[in-house]
Design an enzyme around this catalytic site. Structure first.
Site, PDB file in Angstrom:
ATOM      1  N   ASP A   1      -6.553  -1.840  28.125  1.00  0.00           N
ATOM      2  CA  ASP A   1      -5.998  -3.056  27.501  1.00  0.00           C
ATOM      3  C   ASP A   1      -6.997  -3.577  26.466  1.00  0.00           C
ATOM      4  OD1 ASP A   1      -3.588  -3.582  29.334  1.00  0.00           O
ATOM      5  OD2 ASP A   1      -5.234  -3.466  30.781  1.00  0.00           O
TER       6      ASP A   1
ATOM      7  N   GLU B   1      -6.651   3.083  42.049  1.00  0.00           N
ATOM      8  CA  GLU B   1      -7.394   2.030  41.345  1.00  0.00           C
ATOM      9  C   GLU B   1      -7.720   0.921  42.337  1.00  0.00           C
ATOM     10  OE1 GLU B   1      -6.998  -0.802  37.350  1.00  0.00           O
ATOM     11  OE2 GLU B   1      -5.203   0.130  38.181  1.00  0.00           O
TER      12      GLU B   1
ATOM     13  N   ASP C   1       1.307  -3.835  25.695  1.00  0.00           N
ATOM     14  CA  ASP C   1       1.389  -5.256  26.019  1.00  0.00           C
ATOM     15  C   ASP C   1       0.056  -5.811  26.519  1.00  0.00           C
ATOM     16  OD1 ASP C   1       1.774  -3.636  28.229  1.00  0.00           O
ATOM     17  OD2 ASP C   1       3.746  -4.421  28.734  1.00  0.00           O
TER      18      ASP C   1
ATOM     19  N   HIS D   1      -4.272   6.302  27.671  1.00  0.00           N
ATOM     20  CA  HIS D   1      -4.004   5.233  28.637  1.00  0.00           C
ATOM     21  C   HIS D   1      -4.303   3.917  27.927  1.00  0.00           C
ATOM     22  CE1 HIS D   1      -3.607   3.843  32.953  1.00  0.00           C
ATOM     23  NE2 HIS D   1      -3.933   2.742  32.291  1.00  0.00           N
TER      24      HIS D   1
END
Length: 333
Positions: free
Chosen positions: A279, A200, A16, A12
């Protein structure tokens, strides 16, 4: 805490959401794009989370500067290549990179199918250069609505052989999965795997919907599953994986603290939950941090951390033969 005899995965990981601050500076200068700061040190607070954000949407604004500098397909190719380089530096053997081509194309009206092709090319070149194995997951950014997601899906399907799975990400509360049933029907018809960001921002009902209506084989984040015992049982029995992202869930205020994170409960319940970054560049973390710092702080024992590492390959979108080959490659190294 990482078992070096086992494959290290990150399944995961947003391509970007992992655009280097230095690359943002470089591309901003190359394309004369006004940035909020002109040095690496002063830019970082604008592109990286330095304190907990009040909610998921606030967190997502930190990603925007990364895509605002994607003014050409070559720029997209560069960040894809650098994602693989970063994975190699982190010691990852296998990574699943997910990306939203519409989001990457938006700031400079790039052709969405061209963005998909550029990402494919950059990842391929990176894998050939650095020896990391990778698969690509296409994201539909639900925040932009059904029509925009259809454009993303069409662009991804134009390169269907190079895409492994489809995901739905973005504003989970404002754009429920029920809006995208036909999109996922087409993805399954293409033979793709399905993973969905769910549980989430919304509750366990969002996870049920992702599984029952969208065909999810894995759930991104899924922290609210802990609120529904029947769902926990179902996830364990049906071997539906949870892609846990510890630090991310704290930074988005999805979970109050690492000590409150449900990953330990998932593992105790037999759910196939894994450790992932989400991220990395925006969060200022890497997979090593998640294993060595975040997981122990979340209460995981050494054996539970090892189990999460095993689960990462178990629920990866690879064939049994590919998983076996990766295990053998790492064991022989």
């Amino acid at each position: 805490m990482i078992d070096i005899t086992l494959p290290l995965t990150d399944i995961h990981r947003h391509l970007d959401g992992n655009i280097r601050a230095q690359t943002i500076l470089d591309l901003g200068r190359q394309f004369n794009i006004a940035l909020p700061a002109q040095t690496l040190e002063t830019l970082i607070p604008h592109v990286q989370v330095t304190s907990t954000e009040p909610d998921l949407v606030s967190f997502l604004t930190k990603l925007d500067w990364g895509v605002k500098v994607l003014a050409s397909l070559d720029a997209c190719r560069r960040v894809a290549f650098e994602n693989i380089e970063d994975a190699a530096r982190n010691g990852l053997h296998y990574v699943e990179l997910r990306f939203s081509p519409g989001y990457m194309a938006m700031a400079h009206q790039l052709p969405i199918a061209g963005v998909v092709e550029a990402v494919i090319d950059g990842v391929r070149d990176g894998c050939n250069t650095f020896g990391v194995e990778a698969r690509l997951i296409g994201i539909m950014s639900r925040t932009f609505g059904e029509a925009a997601c259809l454009q993303e899906l069409d662009a991804l399907l134009a390169h269907r052989e190079k895409i492994t799975a489809l995901d739905l990400a973005g504003d989970e509360l404002g754009f429920p999965g029920s809006l995208f049933l036909s999109h996922f029907n087409r993805a399954r018809d293409a033979g793709w795997h399905i993973t969905v960001h769910a549980g989430e921002a919304a509750g366990p009902e969002s996870i049920w919907q992702a599984i029952r209506e969208l065909g999810a084989e894995r759930i991104g984040h899924g922290v609210k599953a802990v609120e529904d015992r029947a769902l926990m049982d179902f996830l364990a029995q049906q071997r539906i994986g949870i892609e846990s992202c510890l630090t991310s869930n704290i930074q988005t205020s999805t979970v109050a603290s690492l000590a409150d994170h449900p990953l330990k409960t998932f593992l105790e319940h037999g759910v196939l939950a894994s450790l992932n970054t989400d991220d990395p560049a925006v969060q200022g973390v890497d997979i090593i941090h998640e294993y060595h710092v975040a997981a122990p702080a979340a209460g995981l024992s050494r054996e539970q951390i090892r189990q999460a590492q095993i689960n990462g390959l178990e629920i990866a979108f690879l064939s049994d033969g590919e998983k076996r080959a990766l295990r053998e490659k790492v064991a022989a190294a």
